[in-house]
Design a protein around this motif. Structure first.
Motif, PDB file in Angstrom:
ATOM      1  N   LEU A 131       0.842  -1.189   0.000  1.00 52.63           N
ATOM      2  CA  LEU A 131       0.000   0.000   0.000  1.00 52.63           C
ATOM      3  C   LEU A 131       0.878   1.241   0.000  1.00 52.63           C
ATOM      4  O   LEU A 131       2.003   1.213   0.523  1.00 52.63           O
ATOM      5  N   ALA A 132       0.349   2.289  -0.611  1.00 54.20           N
ATOM      6  CA  ALA A 132       1.033   3.573  -0.665  1.00 54.20           C
ATOM      7  C   ALA A 132       0.181   4.598   0.072  1.00 54.20           C
ATOM      8  O   ALA A 132      -1.018   4.722  -0.210  1.00 54.20           O
ATOM      9  N   VAL A 133       0.786   5.277   1.018  1.00 55.85           N
ATOM     10  CA  VAL A 133       0.063   6.277   1.800  1.00 55.85           C
ATOM     11  C   VAL A 133       0.813   7.604   1.758  1.00 55.85           C
ATOM     12  O   VAL A 133       2.033   7.630   1.584  1.00 55.85           O
ATOM     13  N   SER A 134       0.085   8.678   1.925  1.00 56.02           N
ATOM     14  CA  SER A 134       0.706   9.995   1.982  1.00 56.02           C
ATOM     15  C   SER A 134       1.260  10.238   3.371  1.00 56.02           C
ATOM     16  O   SER A 134       0.768   9.674   4.358  1.00 56.02           O
ATOM     17  N   LEU A 135       2.302  11.053   3.431  1.00 52.03           N
ATOM     18  CA  LEU A 135       2.862  11.414   4.729  1.00 52.03           C
ATOM     19  C   LEU A 135       1.768  12.002   5.613  1.00 52.03           C
ATOM     20  O   LEU A 135       0.955  12.821   5.163  1.00 52.03           O
ATOM     21  N   GLY A 136       1.744  11.546   6.864  1.00 59.44           N
ATOM     22  CA  GLY A 136       0.752  12.042   7.802  1.00 59.44           C
ATOM     23  C   GLY A 136      -0.571  11.296   7.785  1.00 59.44           C
ATOM     24  O   GLY A 136      -1.414  11.512   8.665  1.00 59.44           O
ATOM     25  N   GLU A 137      -0.744  10.427   6.804  1.00 55.18           N
ATOM     26  CA  GLU A 137      -1.984   9.664   6.728  1.00 55.18           C
ATOM     27  C   GLU A 137      -1.866   8.370   7.538  1.00 55.18           C
ATOM     28  O   GLU A 137      -0.850   8.106   8.194  1.00 55.18           O
ATOM     29  N   ARG A 138      -2.904   7.536   7.492  1.00 56.71           N
ATOM     30  CA  ARG A 138      -2.950   6.295   8.252  1.00 56.71           C
ATOM     31  C   ARG A 138      -2.775   5.107   7.320  1.00 56.71           C
ATOM     32  O   ARG A 138      -3.330   5.080   6.225  1.00 56.71           O
ATOM     33  N   ALA A 139      -1.999   4.122   7.807  1.00 57.24           N
ATOM     34  CA  ALA A 139      -1.853   2.849   7.090  1.00 57.24           C
ATOM     35  C   ALA A 139      -2.454   1.739   7.945  1.00 57.24           C
ATOM     36  O   ALA A 139      -2.228   1.693   9.158  1.00 57.24           O
ATOM     37  N   THR A 140      -3.191   0.858   7.304  1.00 55.15           N
ATOM     38  CA  THR A 140      -3.824  -0.256   8.008  1.00 55.15           C
ATOM     39  C   THR A 140      -3.459  -1.563   7.318  1.00 55.15           C
ATOM     40  O   THR A 140      -3.664  -1.707   6.109  1.00 55.15           O
ATOM     41  N   ILE A 141      -2.916  -2.480   8.104  1.00 53.23           N
ATOM     42  CA  ILE A 141      -2.488  -3.784   7.595  1.00 53.23           C
ATOM     43  C   ILE A 141      -3.215  -4.869   8.376  1.00 53.23           C
ATOM     44  O   ILE A 141      -3.292  -4.808   9.599  1.00 53.23           O
ATOM     45  N   ASN A 142      -3.731  -5.832   7.654  1.00 49.45           N
ATOM     46  CA  ASN A 142      -4.487  -6.909   8.281  1.00 49.45           C
ATOM     47  C   ASN A 142      -3.730  -8.232   8.230  1.00 49.45           C
ATOM     48  O   ASN A 142      -2.967  -8.492   7.291  1.00 49.45           O
ATOM     49  N   CYS A 143      -3.962  -9.045   9.224  1.00 49.89           N
ATOM     50  CA  CYS A 143      -3.348 -10.377   9.314  1.00 49.89           C
ATOM     51  C   CYS A 143      -4.420 -11.337   9.801  1.00 49.89           C
ATOM     52  O   CYS A 143      -5.035 -11.111  10.847  1.00 49.89           O
ATOM     53  N   ARG A 144      -4.652 -12.381   9.032  1.00 51.60           N
ATOM     54  CA  ARG A 144      -5.664 -13.369   9.400  1.00 51.60           C
ATOM     55  C   ARG A 144      -5.007 -14.723   9.588  1.00 51.60           C
ATOM     56  O   ARG A 144      -4.215 -15.165   8.752  1.00 51.60           O
ATOM     57  N   SER A 145      -5.360 -15.391  10.672  1.00 52.79           N
ATOM     58  CA  SER A 145      -4.849 -16.727  10.967  1.00 52.79           C
ATOM     59  C   SER A 145      -5.904 -17.767  10.626  1.00 52.79           C
ATOM     60  O   SER A 145      -7.096 -17.527  10.785  1.00 52.79           O
ATOM     61  N   ASP A 146      -5.439 -18.922  10.176  1.00 52.48           N
ATOM     62  CA  ASP A 146      -6.388 -19.996   9.865  1.00 52.48           C
ATOM     63  C   ASP A 146      -6.795 -20.771  11.110  1.00 52.48           C
ATOM     64  O   ASP A 146      -7.588 -21.706  11.013  1.00 52.48           O
ATOM     65  N   GLN A 147      -6.270 -20.402  12.266  1.00 52.75           N
ATOM     66  CA  GLN A 147      -6.682 -20.997  13.527  1.00 52.75           C
ATOM     67  C   GLN A 147      -6.667 -19.931  14.617  1.00 52.75           C
ATOM     68  O   GLN A 147      -5.977 -18.926  14.514  1.00 52.75           O
TER      69      GLN A 147
END
Lengths: 107, 122
Positions: A9-25
């Motif tokens: 993902l590309a975000v502008s300076l000062g903005e918010r980045a959101t990263i998701n992680c899903r587990s299969d258990q």
């Protein structure tokens, strides 16, 4: 198996980045209700560095613009007020399993 | 402060054995507070767990590498070793050693070495 989204993902300076992680258990331990999920940051050319463990506990010295949330099988790393030094690939980890990584760039 | 430093013999030829060591300083590798691990990262790719050495002396390995990998420790030198046999080009990677706290803080690698690139070629 840990699956991250998005891959980049590309975000502008000062903005918010959101990263998701899903587990299969479910990775929450019944004995202490802790979620054994860590977030790592790997800047270009450097080894990984732990930012967050137990899904939401920041390592000492990690800026508070980094926060983790989630429980069970779904987790999120949020970077508020993104700075230039946050350009890196971010990985989630649970024991011997790593997510595939999410590359964060500046727009 | 715990420090980890990987070292090795350089490039490896296909079908030969890759051997690396990780010198640990700042803590005894016999400390019950730590588990020791190896992780690798092919160029431009993600992290792959190789295995862990536990204080009970019983290592655990990635099933995909189990037949070729050995992790051991040398208490007198305070170092951890990695051997990977019958290497192919697919084993070309940066190899990291790392430490994991035991107990409630387990489940992730808290400290990492700088890593060492091991090219495999014919």
């Amino acid at each position: 198996v840990l699956t991250q989204s998005p891959d980049s993902l590309a975000v502008s300076l000062g903005e918010r980045a959101t990263i998701n992680c899903r587990s299969d258990q479910n990775i929450q331990f019944n004995s202490n209700n802790k979620n054994y999920l860590a977030w790592l940051q790997q800047r270009p050319g450097q080894p990984p560095k732990v930012l967050i463990y137990w899904a939401s506990t920041r390592e000492p010295g990690v800026p508070d613009r980094f926060s983790g949330s989630g429980s069970g099988t779904a987790f999120t790393l949020t970077i508020n007020n993104v700075q230039a030094e946050d350009v890196a690939t971010y990985y989630c980890q649970h024991w011997g399993s790593f997510g595939q990584g999410t590359k964060v760039e500046i727009k | 402060q715990l420090r980890l430093q990987e070292s090795g013999s350089g490039p490896v030829k296909t079908s030969e054995t890759l051997s690396l060591t990780c010198a640990v300083s700042g803590v005894s590798i016999s400390s019950s507070d730590y588990t020791w691990g190896w992780i690798r990262q092919p160029p431009g790719k993600g992290l792959e767990w190789i295995g862990d050495y536990y204080q009970d002396g019983k290592p655990e390995y990635n099933l995909s590498l189990e037949s070729r990998v050995t992790i051991s420790v040398d208490m007198s030198l305070n170092q951890i070793s990695l051997r990977l046999t019958s290497v192919t080009a697919a084993d070309t990677a940066v190899y990291y050693c790392a430490s994991e706290l035991t107990g409630d803080r387990a489940g992730h690698y808290a400290d990492w070495g700088h890593g060492i690139l091991v090219p495999v070629s014919s």
